[in-house]
Design an enzyme around this catalytic site. Sequence first.
Site, PDB file in Angstrom:
ATOM      1  N   ARG A  24      -1.140  -8.963   9.623  1.00 31.65           N
ATOM      2  CA  ARG A  24      -0.069  -8.648  10.573  1.00 31.65           C
ATOM      3  C   ARG A  24      -0.433  -7.690  11.693  1.00 31.65           C
ATOM      4  O   ARG A  24       0.387  -7.404  12.549  1.00 31.65           O
ATOM      5  CB  ARG A  24       1.143  -8.128   9.810  1.00 31.65           C
ATOM      6  CG  ARG A  24       1.785  -9.242   9.055  1.00 31.65           C
ATOM      7  CD  ARG A  24       3.089  -8.836   8.452  1.00 31.65           C
ATOM      8  NE  ARG A  24       3.512  -9.865   7.541  1.00 31.65           N
ATOM      9  CZ  ARG A  24       4.414  -9.720   6.597  1.00 31.65           C
ATOM     10  NH1 ARG A  24       4.986  -8.563   6.451  1.00 31.65           N
ATOM     11  NH2 ARG A  24       4.729 -10.698   5.830  1.00 31.65           N
TER      12      ARG A  24
ATOM     13  N   PRO B  75       0.809  -1.215   0.000  1.00 32.87           N
ATOM     14  CA  PRO B  75       0.000   0.000   0.000  1.00 32.87           C
ATOM     15  C   PRO B  75       0.844   1.267   0.000  1.00 32.87           C
ATOM     16  O   PRO B  75       1.449   1.613   0.993  1.00 32.87           O
ATOM     17  CB  PRO B  75      -0.820  -0.115   1.284  1.00 32.87           C
ATOM     18  CG  PRO B  75      -0.806  -1.564   1.604  1.00 32.87           C
ATOM     19  CD  PRO B  75       0.537  -2.038   1.165  1.00 32.87           C
ATOM     20  N   GLU B  76       0.901   1.886  -1.129  1.00 32.28           N
ATOM     21  CA  GLU B  76       1.556   3.174  -1.261  1.00 32.28           C
ATOM     22  C   GLU B  76       0.483   4.077  -1.880  1.00 32.28           C
ATOM     23  O   GLU B  76      -0.680   3.700  -1.915  1.00 32.28           O
ATOM     24  CB  GLU B  76       2.796   3.070  -2.162  1.00 32.28           C
ATOM     25  CG  GLU B  76       3.814   2.083  -1.600  1.00 32.28           C
ATOM     26  CD  GLU B  76       5.063   1.934  -2.441  1.00 32.28           C
ATOM     27  OE1 GLU B  76       5.463   2.903  -3.089  1.00 32.28           O
ATOM     28  OE2 GLU B  76       5.644   0.843  -2.451  1.00 32.28           O
TER      29      GLU B  76
END
Length: 280
Positions: free
Chosen positions: A119, A2-3
């Site tokens: 995570r 995710p950028e």
Amino acid sequence: MPELPEVETLRKGFEKYVVGHKILEVEVRDKKLLVGYEKYVVGKKIIAARRFGKGLVIDLSNGSSIAIHIKLTGQFVFRSPAVNNLKLPKQLIDGIPSKFTRVIFKFDRGAVLYFNDVRRFAWMKVVPTSEVGRLPFFAGMGPEPFKDLGFEYFQTMIKKSSGSVKSALMDQKKIGGVGNIYANDALNLARIDPRRKGAGLSTEEIKKLFDAVHTVLKKGLKYGGATEINYVNILGLVGQYQNHFLVYDREGEKCKNCGGIIKKIKIAGRGTYFCPNCQV
DNA sequence: CGAGGTACCTGACAGC
DNA sequence: TGCTGTCAGGTACCTC
């Protein structure tokens, strides 16, 4: 990962499918998220979805906002009777809700939004809309491409940075939205060795890099982002930019520019891919 | 203040 | 098969 392109693709999905819905119930499965804040969101309508760098902000009808960072493995997947009728390709993530589902938003009209995060690095905070900008992550963020990132600032920032040019690109306080994938690809497109110090770049090189950053981000947006671990858009569909990486995750393969063999090294602890032949 | 290192968290995967 | 070790990546925090 995710950028900027991934989060922007997700934001567009919120705008298209989620905005306008009213939250009827919130089921929080991970005690790290939203606990104690349910009362600020239940019964409220979602009125807008905004993005700042890699951060997402969901505005509610009561003047509250949910500020979110999905970090590495966060996913938002929306389902409704209308979406269920769409002929979606067979690249859907499976099993929602799954054991990784951390929050479930239940809306009016039978719609549901699942937040999954393997995570558990992601964060979600409820704050008054007027104070979103005061959250440290947003307050400290630098200008971002396609918004307020100007060349003059970019050039000054790169030239006065004391570390590698790649670290400067990835520093959210310097520029908002660029992460490892797009930093690697932008440096390849600009033919600049990622190990070089920002201070040693010429104005011409910095201009090439400035343009390259925009070019790769635009390409990422065009392909709906990259899915390296488990990024998906609001419908649960994977991105496609990973099929168009210039150098990222292509160790040992040929550089698309010169045919050189792509090498992998570490810079500031991050996996770094580049072509030793044409990136000088 | 700036830059680098590490913790956070957990699955995937390599090697034994 | 199953265990151990390593790696991945965005940011917060600590250290130099």
